[in-house]
Design a protein around this motif. Structure first.
Motif, short mmCIF file in Angstrom:
data_model
loop_
_atom_site.label_atom_id
_atom_site.label_comp_id
_atom_site.label_asym_id
_atom_site.label_seq_id
_atom_site.Cartn_x
_atom_site.Cartn_y
_atom_site.Cartn_z
N LYS A 37 1.28 -1.31 -0.34
CA LYS A 37 0.28 0.45 -0.33
C LYS A 37 0.97 1.01 -0.19
N GLY A 38 0.74 2.42 -0.56
CA GLY A 38 1.21 3.64 -0.64
C GLY A 38 0.62 4.63 -1.09
N ALA A 39 0.84 5.88 -0.37
CA ALA A 39 -0.15 6.83 -1.06
C ALA A 39 0.47 7.35 -3.29
N ARG A 40 -0.93 7.90 -3.84
CA ARG A 40 -0.81 7.18 -5.14
C ARG A 40 0.18 8.38 -5.81
N LYS A 44 4.23 1.60 -6.89
CA LYS A 44 3.78 0.59 -6.51
C LYS A 44 3.99 -0.18 -7.86
N THR A 45 3.11 0.90 -9.43
CA THR A 45 2.86 -0.14 -10.13
C THR A 45 4.15 -0.91 -10.89
N THR A 46 5.12 0.01 -10.52
CA THR A 46 6.26 0.37 -11.46
C THR A 46 6.85 -0.59 -10.76
N LEU A 47 7.14 -0.64 -9.92
CA LEU A 47 7.35 -1.71 -8.90
C LEU A 47 7.23 -3.19 -8.67
N VAL A 48 5.90 -3.10 -9.08
CA VAL A 48 5.22 -4.69 -9.20
C VAL A 48 4.73 -5.40 -10.36
N LEU A 49 5.23 -4.62 -11.69
CA LEU A 49 5.49 -4.52 -13.18
C LEU A 49 7.66 -5.65 -13.20
N GLN A 50 8.00 -5.08 -12.42
CA GLN A 50 9.58 -5.11 -12.49
C GLN A 50 9.84 -6.38 -11.87
N VAL A 94 -2.33 -8.14 -8.35
CA VAL A 94 -4.02 -7.28 -8.47
C VAL A 94 -3.96 -5.61 -7.89
N ASP A 95 -3.81 -4.63 -8.56
CA ASP A 95 -3.80 -3.52 -8.47
C ASP A 95 -4.79 -2.88 -8.77
N GLU A 96 -4.90 -1.46 -7.73
CA GLU A 96 -5.81 -1.02 -7.39
C GLU A 96 -6.88 -1.57 -7.02
N VAL A 97 -6.82 -2.53 -5.67
CA VAL A 97 -7.58 -3.10 -5.18
C VAL A 97 -9.06 -2.20 -4.00
N TYR A 111 -6.48 -17.33 -2.41
CA TYR A 111 -5.25 -17.63 -1.09
C TYR A 111 -6.04 -19.45 -0.92
N ASP A 112 -7.26 -19.60 -0.83
CA ASP A 112 -7.37 -20.20 0.07
C ASP A 112 -7.80 -21.60 -1.36
N ARG A 113 -7.93 -21.15 -2.41
CA ARG A 113 -7.85 -21.97 -3.53
C ARG A 113 -7.12 -22.51 -4.10
N TYR A 114 -6.14 -21.71 -4.78
CA TYR A 114 -5.06 -21.91 -5.02
C TYR A 114 -3.95 -21.81 -4.02
N PRO A 115 -3.53 -22.56 -3.51
CA PRO A 115 -2.22 -22.62 -2.73
C PRO A 115 -1.07 -22.80 -3.80
N ASN A 116 -1.11 -22.98 -5.18
CA ASN A 116 1.01 -22.52 -6.08
C ASN A 116 0.26 -21.48 -6.38
N LEU A 117 -0.37 -20.79 -5.82
CA LEU A 117 -1.15 -18.98 -6.85
C LEU A 117 -0.12 -18.34 -5.78
N GLN A 118 1.12 -17.23 -5.99
CA GLN A 118 1.62 -15.98 -5.43
C GLN A 118 -0.22 -15.46 -5.69
N LEU A 119 -0.70 -14.63 -4.74
CA LEU A 119 -0.48 -13.05 -4.72
C LEU A 119 -0.21 -12.16 -4.44
N ILE A 120 -0.61 -10.47 -5.27
CA ILE A 120 0.31 -9.14 -4.80
C ILE A 120 -1.04 -8.42 -4.93
N PHE A 121 -0.84 -7.62 -4.42
CA PHE A 121 -1.83 -6.45 -4.62
C PHE A 121 -1.99 -5.48 -4.11
N THR A 122 -2.09 -5.12 -4.46
CA THR A 122 -1.66 -2.40 -4.19
C THR A 122 -2.69 -2.04 -4.18
N GLY A 123 -3.12 -1.64 -3.29
CA GLY A 123 -3.97 -0.54 -3.64
C GLY A 123 -3.56 1.17 -1.97
N SER A 124 -4.19 2.19 -1.91
CA SER A 124 -4.37 3.35 -1.49
C SER A 124 -3.56 2.70 -0.22
#
Length: 396
Positions: A37-40, A44-50, A94-97, A111-124
């Motif tokens: 999370k973080g201010a606009r 954040k978006t650039t970081l996760v795309l990297q 998952v950006d802008e949640v 998260y509960d259904r797919y234990p082999n999937l890494q999830l990263i979310f960003t938001g305000s």
């Protein structure tokens, strides 16, 4: 769905990985559920795309979904993520949640259904992970991205690479900070530029355009992002902007709640909440004496703007030097440390270190307490019990 993945691939391919924010190396990327999370405007978006670009080059199947895409007006995240996972997906960002109503519940289900999937979310930065539905607080590791430090600014704008320092180094007589830098380094050369227009990683803009972007960013946060706060009435957005404007003209601001209420026509009870919202949105910073927490909803003793760039962008007049010094110190030290007001000097850090902020005429004679340091803005390197202000921009 195909269009989402095409957009994702285009964004990942066009992402520059030359410069990475400080948080990139601090995040434990081995976690299965990561929140950022973080201010606009902080990147954040650039970081996760990297991160996605690095993993894509390793052969992993990755995707980036922004929840403000029109696709999600008529489709849900769970189904999109399911299709991605079943086609061999490994990492999903998952950006802008905060722009998607059931984001926390659906991410929890994924998260509960797919234990082999890494999830990263960003938001305000307004997001309070402990209050959202779905109980993500026990599952997700939350990180916050702040604006550029002075050290990062020198790397981003001028290609100058330097190590970080820690607070104990700044207060230790046994460590020579000057040895950490090359002989030809002039620490004050770009300091004024950073203070005026270096906190946000915007590039290719002149100062006037930069301030215009900052003012628009502030309006967007108040009129758009805050609408996602439960119980917030967006019709009061104009009043909150007025409140921020009043504060910006007077910082460091010692609030008189009654006078502020009358001036803005905001009810006293609502005013305390709005100050808290502005703080959570990283537009202002509420200052309290040691032992007082924001959660107690006590009236803050003092209010600062979140960073020095806001000072120059929002204030009608040129900010006073003392205000700039305090705002610089506060905005950079608070990232990794706890700051409170001190009864004897300007700031108490981690209930241990006391700092008096000033210019070249600030002397030890004004200091009556032990374990106290004078911070000067015109000093290149430590001298006696005085520490240069710029070095606090190297804490991250």
């Amino acid at each position: 769905m195909d269009e989402l993945l095409e957009i994702s691939d285009q964004l990942i391919r066009s992402t520059d990985t030359t410069f990475k924010r400080y948080l990139f190396d601090q995040i434990d990327w081995n976690e299965r559920l990561i929140g950022i999370k973080g201010a606009r405007g902080t990147g954040k978006t650039t970081l996760v795309l990297q991160y996605l670009k690095e993993n894509q080059s390793l052969g992993k199947k990755v995707a980036y979904f922004s929840l403000d895409e029109l696709y999600f007006l008529s489709n849900n995240l769970v189904d999109a993520a399911k299709d991605f996972y079943q086609s061999g997906g490994n990492i999903l960002v998952v950006d802008e949640v905060h722009k998607y109503g059931n984001w926390s519940r659906e991410i929890k289900n994924l998260y509960d259904r797919y234990p082999n999937l890494q999830l990263i979310f960003t938001g305000s930065s307004i997001i309070d992970i402990t209050r959202v539905e779905g109980d993500l607080s026990r599952r997700a590791v939350i990180n916050e991205l702040h604006g550029l430090s002075y050290r990062e600014y020198l790397a981003f704008q001028h290609g100058m690479q330097f190590p970080t320092v820690v607070l104990d180094q700044l207060t230790s007589d046994r460590v020579s900070l000057q040895e950490l830098f090359p002989e030809d380094f002039k620490p004050l050369q770009y300091l004024k530029d950073y203070i005026r227009n270096g906190y946000f990683p915007f590039s290719g803009t002149n100062e006037e355009m930069y301030y215009k972007k900052l003012r628009q960013l502030v309006r967007t946060i108040v009129e758009y992002d805050m609408a996602e706060i439960k119980g917030f009435d967006i019709r009061n957005g104009k009043k909150i902007l007025q409140l921020l404007y009043i504060i910006a003209q007077q910082v460091p601001f010692k609030p008189n709640i009654t006078a502020l209420s009358e001036k803005t026509q905001i009810h006293r009870n609502s005013l305390s909440n709005y100050l808290l919202y502005l703080s959570e949105a990283r537009l202002i910073d509420l200052q309290y004496p040691a032992g007082i927490s924001i959660s107690m909803l006590q009236k803050p003793e003092k209010i600062l703007l979140n960073n020095t760039n806001f000072l120059f962008a929002i204030s009608e007049k040129t900010p006073e030097k003392g205000t700039v010094r305090e705002t610089f110190f506060n905005s950079l030290v608070k990232v990794n440390h706890r700051i409170n007001l001190s009864t004897s000097v300007d700031f108490l850090v981690d209930d241990k270190y006391q700092f008096e902020i000033g210019g070249k005429n600030k002397s030890r004679k004004q200091i009556k307490t032990e374990n106290t340091w004078i911070v000067k803005d015109d000093l290149e390197f430590p001298a006696g019990n005085s520490i240069p202000l710029w070095i606090f921009g190297f804490l991250y």
